[in-house]
Motif scaffolding. Structure first.
Motif, PDB file in Angstrom:
ATOM      1  N   GLY A  13     -12.094   6.165  -4.601  1.00  0.00           N
ATOM      2  CA  GLY A  13     -12.858   7.352  -4.990  1.00  0.00           C
ATOM      3  C   GLY A  13     -13.402   7.303  -6.399  1.00  0.00           C
ATOM      4  N   LYS A  14     -13.714   6.130  -6.895  1.00  0.00           N
ATOM      5  CA  LYS A  14     -14.306   6.006  -8.229  1.00  0.00           C
ATOM      6  C   LYS A  14     -15.180   4.764  -8.287  1.00  0.00           C
ATOM      7  CE  LYS A  14     -11.539   4.893 -11.594  1.00  0.00           C
ATOM      8  NZ  LYS A  14     -10.418   4.841 -12.562  1.00  0.00           N
ATOM      9  N   ASP A  15     -16.112   4.761  -9.264  1.00  0.00           N
ATOM     10  CA  ASP A  15     -17.094   3.682  -9.352  1.00  0.00           C
ATOM     11  C   ASP A  15     -16.887   2.759 -10.541  1.00  0.00           C
ATOM     12  OD1 ASP A  15     -18.472   4.573  -7.096  1.00  0.00           O
ATOM     13  OD2 ASP A  15     -19.650   5.999  -8.288  1.00  0.00           O
ATOM     14  N   ALA A  19     -13.349  -1.049  -2.142  1.00  0.00           N
ATOM     15  CA  ALA A  19     -12.371  -0.547  -3.111  1.00  0.00           C
ATOM     16  C   ALA A  19     -12.847   0.761  -3.738  1.00  0.00           C
ATOM     17  CB  ALA A  19     -12.129  -1.586  -4.192  1.00  0.00           C
ATOM     18  N   LYS A  20     -14.117   0.839  -4.086  1.00  0.00           N
ATOM     19  CA  LYS A  20     -14.655   2.058  -4.692  1.00  0.00           C
ATOM     20  C   LYS A  20     -14.531   3.231  -3.726  1.00  0.00           C
ATOM     21  CE  LYS A  20     -18.707   0.396  -5.943  1.00  0.00           C
ATOM     22  NZ  LYS A  20     -20.063   0.347  -6.588  1.00  0.00           N
ATOM     23  N   SER A  21     -14.790   2.952  -2.445  1.00  0.00           N
ATOM     24  CA  SER A  21     -14.680   4.020  -1.448  1.00  0.00           C
ATOM     25  C   SER A  21     -13.232   4.459  -1.284  1.00  0.00           C
ATOM     26  CB  SER A  21     -15.233   3.511  -0.114  1.00  0.00           C
ATOM     27  OG  SER A  21     -15.048   4.480   0.900  1.00  0.00           O
ATOM     28  N   GLY A  38      -5.363   1.459  -9.596  1.00  0.00           N
ATOM     29  CA  GLY A  38      -6.491   0.688  -9.090  1.00  0.00           C
ATOM     30  C   GLY A  38      -6.088  -0.697  -8.629  1.00  0.00           C
ATOM     31  N   LEU A  39      -5.205  -1.340  -9.371  1.00  0.00           N
ATOM     32  CA  LEU A  39      -4.819  -2.712  -9.033  1.00  0.00           C
ATOM     33  C   LEU A  39      -3.843  -2.777  -7.868  1.00  0.00           C
ATOM     34  CD1 LEU A  39      -4.520  -4.292 -12.597  1.00  0.00           C
ATOM     35  CD2 LEU A  39      -6.394  -4.504 -10.954  1.00  0.00           C
ATOM     36  N   GLU A  40      -3.365  -1.612  -7.432  1.00  0.00           N
ATOM     37  CA  GLU A  40      -2.560  -1.585  -6.214  1.00  0.00           C
ATOM     38  C   GLU A  40      -3.444  -1.736  -4.975  1.00  0.00           C
ATOM     39  OE1 GLU A  40      -4.173   2.513  -6.333  1.00  0.00           O
ATOM     40  OE2 GLU A  40      -3.507   1.032  -7.797  1.00  0.00           O
ATOM     41  N   ASN A  41      -4.753  -1.625  -5.176  1.00  0.00           N
ATOM     42  CA  ASN A  41      -5.711  -1.699  -4.073  1.00  0.00           C
ATOM     43  C   ASN A  41      -6.067  -3.158  -3.775  1.00  0.00           C
ATOM     44  OD1 ASN A  41      -8.790  -1.787  -3.170  1.00  0.00           O
ATOM     45  ND2 ASN A  41      -7.920   0.150  -2.471  1.00  0.00           N
ATOM     46  N   GLU A  42      -5.778  -3.583  -2.561  1.00  0.00           N
ATOM     47  CA  GLU A  42      -5.988  -4.988  -2.179  1.00  0.00           C
ATOM     48  C   GLU A  42      -7.457  -5.390  -2.270  1.00  0.00           C
ATOM     49  OE1 GLU A  42      -5.676  -7.496   1.933  1.00  0.00           O
ATOM     50  OE2 GLU A  42      -3.878  -6.343   1.355  1.00  0.00           O
ATOM     51  N   ALA A  50     -11.793  -8.486  -4.820  1.00  0.00           N
ATOM     52  CA  ALA A  50     -13.106  -8.481  -5.470  1.00  0.00           C
ATOM     53  C   ALA A  50     -13.055  -9.204  -6.811  1.00  0.00           C
ATOM     54  CB  ALA A  50     -13.589  -7.043  -5.659  1.00  0.00           C
ATOM     55  N   ILE A  51     -12.050  -8.878  -7.607  1.00  0.00           N
ATOM     56  CA  ILE A  51     -11.917  -9.523  -8.918  1.00  0.00           C
ATOM     57  C   ILE A  51     -11.625 -11.013  -8.750  1.00  0.00           C
ATOM     58  CG2 ILE A  51     -10.589  -9.594 -11.052  1.00  0.00           C
ATOM     59  CD1 ILE A  51     -10.090  -6.582 -10.708  1.00  0.00           C
ATOM     60  N   ALA A  52     -10.732 -11.343  -7.824  1.00  0.00           N
ATOM     61  CA  ALA A  52     -10.318 -12.732  -7.636  1.00  0.00           C
ATOM     62  C   ALA A  52     -11.468 -13.640  -7.230  1.00  0.00           C
ATOM     63  CB  ALA A  52      -9.212 -12.802  -6.587  1.00  0.00           C
TER      64      ALA A  52
END
Length: 560
Positions: A396-398, A391-393, A321-325, A330-332
């Motif tokens: 593939g997870k919520d 990111a969710k799209s 998940g954290l490999e996703n920019e 979003a978190i940052a």
């Protein structure tokens, strides 16, 4: 490492009389082998040699290491610099000044330094020699030692450093040579404008080879296994100790400039206990946090000092998940940094929407790096949600759950708890758990890569943006998130030793663009640049505060 047993004074006297070096109870003055100094006045503490003019200093984390080539944290660096001196130190303005270097000759092309050493000695009476630097620096780049600061020898431009650290060349190929006991020759691969400033950094401190070898695994774990050549010498220390005691080193070459009889460091992590100790007279210097700042900021002993430390969250991109920019962005952008500095810290810290702090370095145009530079990853709840939806799209997870490791200081925990609540409120479906531990363990976890998110900090080692930007190159030991960008690597390498290094203006602009790459890909989540709210007793003066390298220097401090 095992703690070595204290050797009998009689054994040391015999060894010294034969001209030998012993890893054991060291001489505190010429001809004296006890841990106390008989030349101290009657007002001193007989056990420690500290007197009424000994400075009592608060620190909020333990000293992690007293080994110059192993230490990585600011607290350890501060104590190391108090008891050990290198070729250069810095003045109160932060400019490099000669320390153990008596004379410095620099070649016209900037590729060779020939340095003559002062007459100085270690606390066992042994002279400080050029070989002490050769041994220490070779050890620093030795792949078998695996120092986290091996990279800094390459930053200093010392010939063959990077290849040696990578195991491609032998240690004796490092560009440092002891021409004789008093003459050190240093060869560089490329001119480095901040070379002398960098030589004041603790990783470059000397180590006596024979003493080191006799100590073995116990080196730098107790007063008996630490040699000193600086303004002070250590009398009480063990790993993870809550009290570290130093006394004035009467054999220091510039002892006449040292007023304090000693320094007593005390580790106190709770802010309320810290202020109680200060008010009771058990501390002369104390750092405040949170509500205490408002309570005491009108006090005449209150001081607000901007530091160079950047606090940020490092996301481990090897974690799912954290490999996703987009998730990282979003978190940052999901937590309110202004609320952190204004409502939690209240110590003069400022919001960090950048990777390179303010007041770090001045460019060829005479302006601070931040002046005219962009800002990034600012708090924006709406944008954070947009990135989260992407990111969710893509993933593939919520829902996502991550654990953030945090050191056990009160301020760090308060900040982490606020960030935890903010992220979970702003991004429904994200769960943040906190794991609290001593700073040393937090650093080890980051270095080992056994973490998901880490709230950490970095203090600048030298006055150039590279002290931050070099961390995120592919092979950097400080690239905790395991991010890799070949184009970024190429720019940083060119700015260090390539074409950009030869054009200061192009280099400066390239470093600004490099910061943009790090921020645009949310390699880290910047939080704040640290300010320090410090209480200093009115009878204390001359403490030097620096935003780069050693944060506090007490050599010229007086206590009346």
């Amino acid at each position: 490492m095992k703690k070595i047993k204290q050797l009998l004074s009689l054994v040391l006297v015999s060894a010294l009389s034969l001209g030998l070096i012993s890893c054991g109870n060291v001489s505190t003055s010429s001809g004296n082998t006890s841990s106390g100094d008989p030349t101290q006045s009657e007002s001193t503490d007989g056990a420690t040699g500290q007197g009424a003019d000994s400075l009592k200093v608060h620190i909020d984390v333990e000293v992690a290491s007293m080994d110059p080539q192993i230490a990585t944290d600011g607290t350890s660096f501060e104590v190391l610099a108090a008891v050990t001196e290198g070729l250069f130190s810095v003045d109160d303005a932060g400019s490099p000044i000669k320390a153990l270097a008596e004379n410095v000759e620099k070649s016209e092309d900037g590729l060779k330094y020939t340095i003559t050493l002062k007459d100085a000695k270690w606390t066992n009476g042994t002279p400080v020699t050029a070989n002490d630097f050769v041994f220490a620096w070779r050890r620093l780049v030795d792949p078998k030692v695996a120092s986290e600061y091996a990279f800094i020898v390459g930053i200093a431009g010392i010939k063959n450093a990077d290849d040696i650290a990578a195991g491609k060349m032998d240690l004796d190929q490092l560009g440092v040579t002891a021409k004789d006991d008093k003459t050190l020759e240093i060869e560089l691969d490329t001119p480095v404008p901040f070379f002398e400033s960098l030589m004041s950094f603790p990783s470059f401190l000397p180590v006596n080879e024979e003493f080191f070898n006799q100590c073995g695994d116990s080196f730098a774990t107790s007063p008996d296994t630490i040699l000193c050549n600086g303004p002070f010498k250590i009398t009480s220390y063990e790993p993870a100790a809550t009290t570290i005691e130093l006394v004035k080193n009467e054999d220091y070459w510039d002892a006449g400039a040292v007023s304090l009889s000693g320094i007593k460091y005390q580790v106190i992590k709770d802010a309320q206990q810290t202020m109680l100790a200060y008010q009771n007279g058990d501390l002369d210097v104390a750092t405040l946090s949170g509500e205490q700042v408002e309570q005491f900021q009108a006090d005449s002993e209150f001081n607000n000092i901007m530091a160079g430390y950047l606090w940020y969250i490092s996301p481990n991109q090897n974690v799912a998940g954290l490999e996703n920019e987009n998730l990282r962005k979003a978190i940052a952008m999901s937590f309110d940094k202004t609320a952190i500095v204004n409502n939690i810290l209240k110590d003069g810290s400022i919001v960090a929407d950048f990777a390179v702090p303010t007041l770090l370095a001045t460019g060829p145009d005479g302006k601070d790096f931040r002046e005219g530079s962009k800002t990034y990853l600012s708090y924006d709840k709406a944008k954070a949600l947009e990135y989260f939806e992407k990111a969710k799209s893509e993933l593939g997870k919520d829902s996502f759950a991550y654990t953030m490791i945090v050191e056990d200081t009160e301020a760090a925990q308060n900040v982490a708890q606020f960030i935890q609540a903010e992220i979970q409120t702003t991004l429904p479906g994200v769960t943040i758990n906190l794991e609290v531990m001593p700073k040393k363990n937090r650093v080890e976890r980051l270095q080992d890569g056994t973490f998901e998110l880490g709230l950490t900090r970095w203090g600048p080692d030298y006055a150039d943006p590279m002290t931050y930007l070099d961390m995120w190159t592919t092979d950097s030991s400080n690239n905790y998130g395991f991010w890799s960008n070949p184009d970024y690597d190429a720019v940083i390498q060119s700015a260090k030793k390539g074409e950009l290094a030869l054009d200061v203006e192009k280099r400066w602009e390239a470093l600004k663009e490099a910061e943009g790459v790090v921020m645009d890909e949310a390699v880290i989540f910047p939080v704040y640049q640290k300010g320090n709210a410090v209480m200093i007793k009115s009878n204390v003066s001359g403490i030097e505060f620096h935003s780069v390298g050693i944060n506090r220097v007490f050599k010229n401090t007086t206590k009346n």
